[in-house]
Design a protein around this motif. Structure first.
Motif, PDB file in Angstrom:
ATOM      1  N   LEU A  49       0.826  -1.205   0.000  1.00 45.30           N
ATOM      2  CA  LEU A  49       0.000   0.000   0.000  1.00 45.30           C
ATOM      3  C   LEU A  49       0.860   1.255   0.000  1.00 45.30           C
ATOM      4  CD1 LEU A  49      -2.791   1.263   0.033  1.00 45.30           C
ATOM      5  CD2 LEU A  49      -2.734   1.136   2.539  1.00 45.30           C
ATOM      6  N   ILE A  52       2.200   1.713  -3.508  1.00 48.05           N
ATOM      7  CA  ILE A  52       1.116   2.120  -4.409  1.00 48.05           C
ATOM      8  C   ILE A  52       0.748   3.580  -4.172  1.00 48.05           C
ATOM      9  CG2 ILE A  52      -1.334   1.758  -4.916  1.00 48.05           C
ATOM     10  CD1 ILE A  52      -0.758  -1.279  -4.315  1.00 48.05           C
ATOM     11  N   ALA A  53       0.664   3.975  -2.918  1.00 47.23           N
ATOM     12  CA  ALA A  53       0.266   5.344  -2.584  1.00 47.23           C
ATOM     13  C   ALA A  53       1.296   6.368  -3.047  1.00 47.23           C
ATOM     14  CB  ALA A  53       0.032   5.463  -1.081  1.00 47.23           C
ATOM     15  N   LEU A  79      -2.750  -7.736  -2.777  1.00 46.62           N
ATOM     16  CA  LEU A  79      -3.523  -6.770  -3.547  1.00 46.62           C
ATOM     17  C   LEU A  79      -5.012  -7.074  -3.495  1.00 46.62           C
ATOM     18  CD1 LEU A  79      -1.155  -6.360  -6.607  1.00 46.62           C
ATOM     19  CD2 LEU A  79      -1.552  -4.723  -4.754  1.00 46.62           C
ATOM     20  N   VAL A  88      -7.369   0.059  -2.128  1.00 48.44           N
ATOM     21  CA  VAL A  88      -6.815   0.300  -3.461  1.00 48.44           C
ATOM     22  C   VAL A  88      -7.908   0.122  -4.508  1.00 48.44           C
ATOM     23  CG1 VAL A  88      -4.442  -0.406  -2.885  1.00 48.44           C
ATOM     24  CG2 VAL A  88      -6.021  -2.091  -3.842  1.00 48.44           C
ATOM     25  N   ARG A  90      -8.309  -0.654  -8.806  1.00 47.31           N
ATOM     26  CA  ARG A  90      -7.515  -1.280  -9.863  1.00 47.31           C
ATOM     27  C   ARG A  90      -8.139  -1.005 -11.217  1.00 47.31           C
ATOM     28  NH1 ARG A  90      -8.844  -7.343  -7.797  1.00 47.31           N
ATOM     29  NH2 ARG A  90     -11.036  -7.364  -8.401  1.00 47.31           N
ATOM     30  N   TYR A  99      -2.715  -0.650  -9.896  1.00 47.52           N
ATOM     31  CA  TYR A  99      -3.357  -0.374  -8.612  1.00 47.52           C
ATOM     32  C   TYR A  99      -3.011   1.030  -8.155  1.00 47.52           C
ATOM     33  CZ  TYR A  99      -4.481  -5.294  -8.381  1.00 47.52           C
ATOM     34  OH  TYR A  99      -5.002  -6.530  -8.651  1.00 47.52           O
ATOM     35  N   SER A 100      -4.012   1.699  -7.595  1.00 40.83           N
ATOM     36  CA  SER A 100      -3.797   3.027  -7.012  1.00 40.83           C
ATOM     37  C   SER A 100      -4.495   3.082  -5.652  1.00 40.83           C
ATOM     38  CB  SER A 100      -4.325   4.116  -7.945  1.00 40.83           C
ATOM     39  OG  SER A 100      -5.692   3.895  -8.230  1.00 40.83           O
ATOM     40  N   ALA A 101      -3.973   3.914  -4.779  1.00 38.60           N
ATOM     41  CA  ALA A 101      -4.528   4.041  -3.434  1.00 38.60           C
ATOM     42  C   ALA A 101      -5.829   4.836  -3.491  1.00 38.60           C
ATOM     43  CB  ALA A 101      -3.527   4.735  -2.513  1.00 38.60           C
ATOM     44  N   THR A 102      -6.784   4.436  -2.683  1.00 40.18           N
ATOM     45  CA  THR A 102      -8.036   5.168  -2.570  1.00 40.18           C
ATOM     46  C   THR A 102      -7.828   6.380  -1.656  1.00 40.18           C
ATOM     47  OG1 THR A 102      -8.789   3.896  -0.653  1.00 40.18           O
ATOM     48  CG2 THR A 102      -9.408   3.043  -2.857  1.00 40.18           C
TER      49      THR A 102
END
Length: 116
Positions: A49, A52-53, A79, A88, A90, A99-102
């Motif tokens: 995470l 990704i963030a 993931l 995350v 996708r 994937y990207s962080a919410t």
């Protein structure tokens, strides 16, 4: 003193409390928070995470495996759990998933950074 008397005294003490405590969360909200914290309570998921963030436009699974030093299967499981927990998002581009962080994940990470 018997265990019966001890138990009885404990119940009496609980009923004689001077005030009550409560919180505003529903059982569902508590369960969701605990699930989120459990998801972040694993080194691989937490580090994934973080990676990704910090990425600007999402991270491909293939880029996470060497960074995390775990198998592709472990990355996929991490993931999946991050996605299920809402941490995350996708997207699929061809045969790759990014994937990207919410926003929720970004807020959680920011709070952790601020309290360190």
């Amino acid at each position: 003193m018997s265990s019966e008397n001890t138990a009885g005294n404990g119940e009496a003490a609980r009923s004689e409390r001077c005030c009550s405590v409560d919180h505003s969360l529903s059982n569902a909200e508590i369960a969701e928070d605990v699930e989120t914290l459990a998801t972040l309570g694993n080194d691989t998921r937490y580090e994934a995470l973080r990676l990704i963030a910090e990425a600007e436009d999402g991270v491909c699974v293939c880029d996470l495996e060497p960074e995390l030093g775990v198998s592709q299967g472990a990355v996929s499981q991490a993931l999946s759990r991050l996605f299920t927990s809402g941490l995350v998002d996708r997207r699929k581009e061809g045969r790759w998933r990014y994937y990207s962080a919410t926003p929720r994940a970004e807020r959680l990470l920011r709070v952790l950074d601020e309290t360190r």
